[in-house]
Design a protein around this motif. Sequence first.
Motif, mmCIF file in Angstrom:
data_model
loop_
_atom_site.group_PDB
_atom_site.id
_atom_site.type_symbol
_atom_site.label_atom_id
_atom_site.label_comp_id
_atom_site.label_asym_id
_atom_site.label_seq_id
_atom_site.Cartn_x
_atom_site.Cartn_y
_atom_site.Cartn_z
ATOM 1 N N PRO A 286 -9.537 -2.655 3.302
ATOM 2 C CA PRO A 286 -10.001 -2.753 4.692
ATOM 3 C C PRO A 286 -8.916 -2.445 5.728
ATOM 4 N N LEU A 287 -7.653 -2.613 5.341
ATOM 5 C CA LEU A 287 -6.572 -2.302 6.280
ATOM 6 C C LEU A 287 -6.569 -0.828 6.654
ATOM 7 N N LEU A 288 -7.092 0.013 5.750
ATOM 8 C CA LEU A 288 -7.049 1.459 5.976
ATOM 9 C C LEU A 288 -8.194 1.957 6.851
ATOM 10 N N SER A 289 -8.970 1.038 7.393
ATOM 11 C CA SER A 289 -10.045 1.438 8.305
ATOM 12 C C SER A 289 -9.605 1.318 9.762
ATOM 13 N N GLN A 290 -8.351 0.879 9.995
ATOM 14 C CA GLN A 290 -7.885 0.635 11.359
ATOM 15 C C GLN A 290 -6.708 1.548 11.686
ATOM 16 N N PRO A 291 -6.756 2.240 12.820
ATOM 17 C CA PRO A 291 -5.818 3.337 13.092
ATOM 18 C C PRO A 291 -4.355 2.939 13.173
ATOM 19 N N ASN A 292 -4.046 1.788 13.764
ATOM 20 C CA ASN A 292 -2.642 1.401 13.857
ATOM 21 C C ASN A 292 -2.074 1.002 12.500
ATOM 22 N N ASN A 293 -2.918 0.385 11.664
ATOM 23 C CA ASN A 293 -2.490 0.089 10.290
ATOM 24 C C ASN A 293 -2.168 1.372 9.540
ATOM 25 N N ILE A 294 -3.027 2.383 9.701
ATOM 26 C CA ILE A 294 -2.834 3.661 9.005
ATOM 27 C C ILE A 294 -1.521 4.310 9.435
ATOM 28 N N LEU A 295 -1.268 4.306 10.738
ATOM 29 C CA LEU A 295 -0.030 4.905 11.235
ATOM 30 C C LEU A 295 1.178 4.103 10.763
ATOM 31 N N GLY A 296 1.059 2.765 10.778
ATOM 32 C CA GLY A 296 2.145 1.929 10.278
ATOM 33 C C GLY A 296 2.433 2.198 8.810
ATOM 34 N N LEU A 297 1.377 2.385 8.031
ATOM 35 C CA LEU A 297 1.532 2.729 6.614
ATOM 36 C C LEU A 297 2.318 4.025 6.465
ATOM 37 N N GLU A 298 2.010 5.007 7.302
ATOM 38 C CA GLU A 298 2.719 6.291 7.231
ATOM 39 C C GLU A 298 4.179 6.143 7.650
ATOM 40 N N TYR A 299 4.469 5.277 8.607
ATOM 41 C CA TYR A 299 5.873 5.027 8.980
ATOM 42 C C TYR A 299 6.637 4.465 7.781
ATOM 43 N N ILE A 300 6.036 3.491 7.102
ATOM 44 C CA ILE A 300 6.709 2.862 5.963
ATOM 45 C C ILE A 300 6.894 3.873 4.835
ATOM 46 N N LYS A 301 5.866 4.683 4.578
ATOM 47 C CA LYS A 301 5.987 5.723 3.555
ATOM 48 C C LYS A 301 7.132 6.684 3.882
ATOM 49 N N ALA A 302 7.223 7.088 5.146
ATOM 50 C CA ALA A 302 8.281 8.021 5.559
ATOM 51 C C ALA A 302 9.658 7.386 5.376
ATOM 52 N N LEU A 303 9.798 6.126 5.732
ATOM 53 C CA LEU A 303 11.082 5.427 5.547
ATOM 54 C C LEU A 303 11.448 5.335 4.070
ATOM 55 N N LYS A 304 10.459 5.002 3.234
ATOM 56 C CA LYS A 304 10.721 4.866 1.798
ATOM 57 C C LYS A 304 11.070 6.212 1.166
ATOM 58 N N ARG A 305 10.364 7.268 1.580
ATOM 59 C CA ARG A 305 10.672 8.601 1.037
ATOM 60 C C ARG A 305 12.112 8.995 1.356
ATOM 61 N N ARG A 306 12.588 8.610 2.526
ATOM 62 C CA ARG A 306 13.933 8.969 2.956
ATOM 63 C C ARG A 306 14.991 8.026 2.392
ATOM 64 N N LEU B 298 0.825 -1.200 0.000
ATOM 65 C CA LEU B 298 0.000 0.000 0.000
ATOM 66 C C LEU B 298 0.865 1.258 0.000
ATOM 67 N N ALA B 299 1.942 1.238 0.771
ATOM 68 C CA ALA B 299 2.837 2.395 0.815
ATOM 69 C C ALA B 299 3.409 2.690 -0.567
ATOM 70 N N ASP B 300 3.825 1.660 -1.289
ATOM 71 C CA ASP B 300 4.348 1.860 -2.644
ATOM 72 C C ASP B 300 3.289 2.477 -3.554
ATOM 73 N N ALA B 301 2.039 2.014 -3.403
ATOM 74 C CA ALA B 301 0.954 2.539 -4.244
ATOM 75 C C ALA B 301 0.742 4.027 -3.992
ATOM 76 N N PHE B 302 0.736 4.432 -2.732
ATOM 77 C CA PHE B 302 0.499 5.840 -2.415
ATOM 78 C C PHE B 302 1.694 6.718 -2.776
ATOM 79 N N LEU B 303 2.898 6.159 -2.683
ATOM 80 C CA LEU B 303 4.085 6.944 -3.007
ATOM 81 C C LEU B 303 4.251 7.144 -4.514
ATOM 82 N N SER B 304 3.672 6.241 -5.291
ATOM 83 C CA SER B 304 3.800 6.358 -6.744
ATOM 84 C C SER B 304 2.521 6.934 -7.347
#
Length: 435
Positions: free
Chosen positions: A181-201, A136-142
């Motif tokens: 459905p993973l994006l309806s749960q708060p810890n999943n959403i935050l985890g997704l943002e952590y991965i996105k931040a790591l990938k961006r960097r 999911l992180a790759d999808a949002f980053l691209s």
Amino acid sequence: MVPAGRRPDHSSQKFIGKVPETMKTVGIIAEYNPFHNGHAFQLKKAREMAGADYAIVIMSGNFVQRGLPAIMEKSLRTEAALLCGADLVIELPVHYATASAEYFASGAVSLLDRLGITDALCFGSECGDIVALAELADAFLSEDELFRAALKKRLKEGCSYPQARNDALLETAPELVPLLPLLSQPNNILGLEYIKALKRRKSHIRPCTVVRMGADYHSGELNGAFSSALSIREAMAAKKELHTIKEQIPPAVHALMKRHFQKDFPVFSEDLSPLLAYKLLQEEAPDFNRYFDIDSAFSDRLKKCLPDYGDYASFCEKLKTKNRTLTGVSRGLLHILLNIYQADIDAFRQDDYVYYARILGFRKEAVPLLSAIKSKSNLPLLSKLADAEDSIPSENGRKMLRQDIQASHIYALSVSHKFHRDFRNEYRNSPVIMP
């Protein structure tokens, strides 16, 4: 651990120690509001999963992501973390600690990455599936032009950002529909943002996840040993006693809480009500949209409703709309109270988010970890504030530190008033040091 009845050493200490040739560290980003059994479980599992010698916690200070004061001040939450497996606790600047998931994650990951010694980032999630979250992180980053156009269209139609994002993904990347459905749960959403931040960097830090134990994040009911932080806070607010949450808190932390209950904590949004009212009434500018997270529509609604201000919580309820959640309203109001401006956030982002790593506490056994950070990090490591600004070359960095200190003083003022205790000046506070 600290012997019963004895406080940890808060004196200053030089960070002298040999840096081991091989040293593995795991990072955790947390609020610990308050620290409970689920947090202790995550700390233990994080060390195991990463094969780590040390665990570093990037922790929110005295205000948290829901736009509220932390129920316990940061020094007590730091002590709790050190009692239960953390080796070093570093403060997440208030600008990110009180922000939405993307900013919260980006600020914390930048800080963790720039320490220069972190091997893994471990976070809790409802799904426990690091592969799915990374996909999911790759999808949002691209994001391509079609996705951006679909997202913009949904936002114009009045959808909230999460709903608009999901709809746009559904339209432009149907192969990812099973993951939505993973994006309806708060810890999943935050985890997704952590991965996105790591990938961006392009960070070398490896993400890993622990399945969240027990009750749902939003659960307001105590549910056995693994209850949500929300349910624990609400139990304290309703019962005004600690024995009802004994099963949910590690014994050492419960003992710490008993020593400080009704002396230093609990702190709730209602304790900020007079300060917020004063700040709102003192505003001279015609609009509030210079503050972080406040647009023109919210500013207009705020001005319209201001004559009906009762207290923090009821005012948040009055201001929420279909497109602005209660948490979003609370964050905006908190940013007004703490003088957190959009222009400052934009400037900080341009400078890679953070300018220093402020130590809240550490274990003496972790001195080699501090030595490693000092030798490898490009951030100044702050332990005392007396001469801290001299070690921060950037004016933006000095501004961030001053705003962090001001936020802590606002919190300290509320604590001092509520519990009739001396005001704790941030300049006199030292890190919590555990044996």
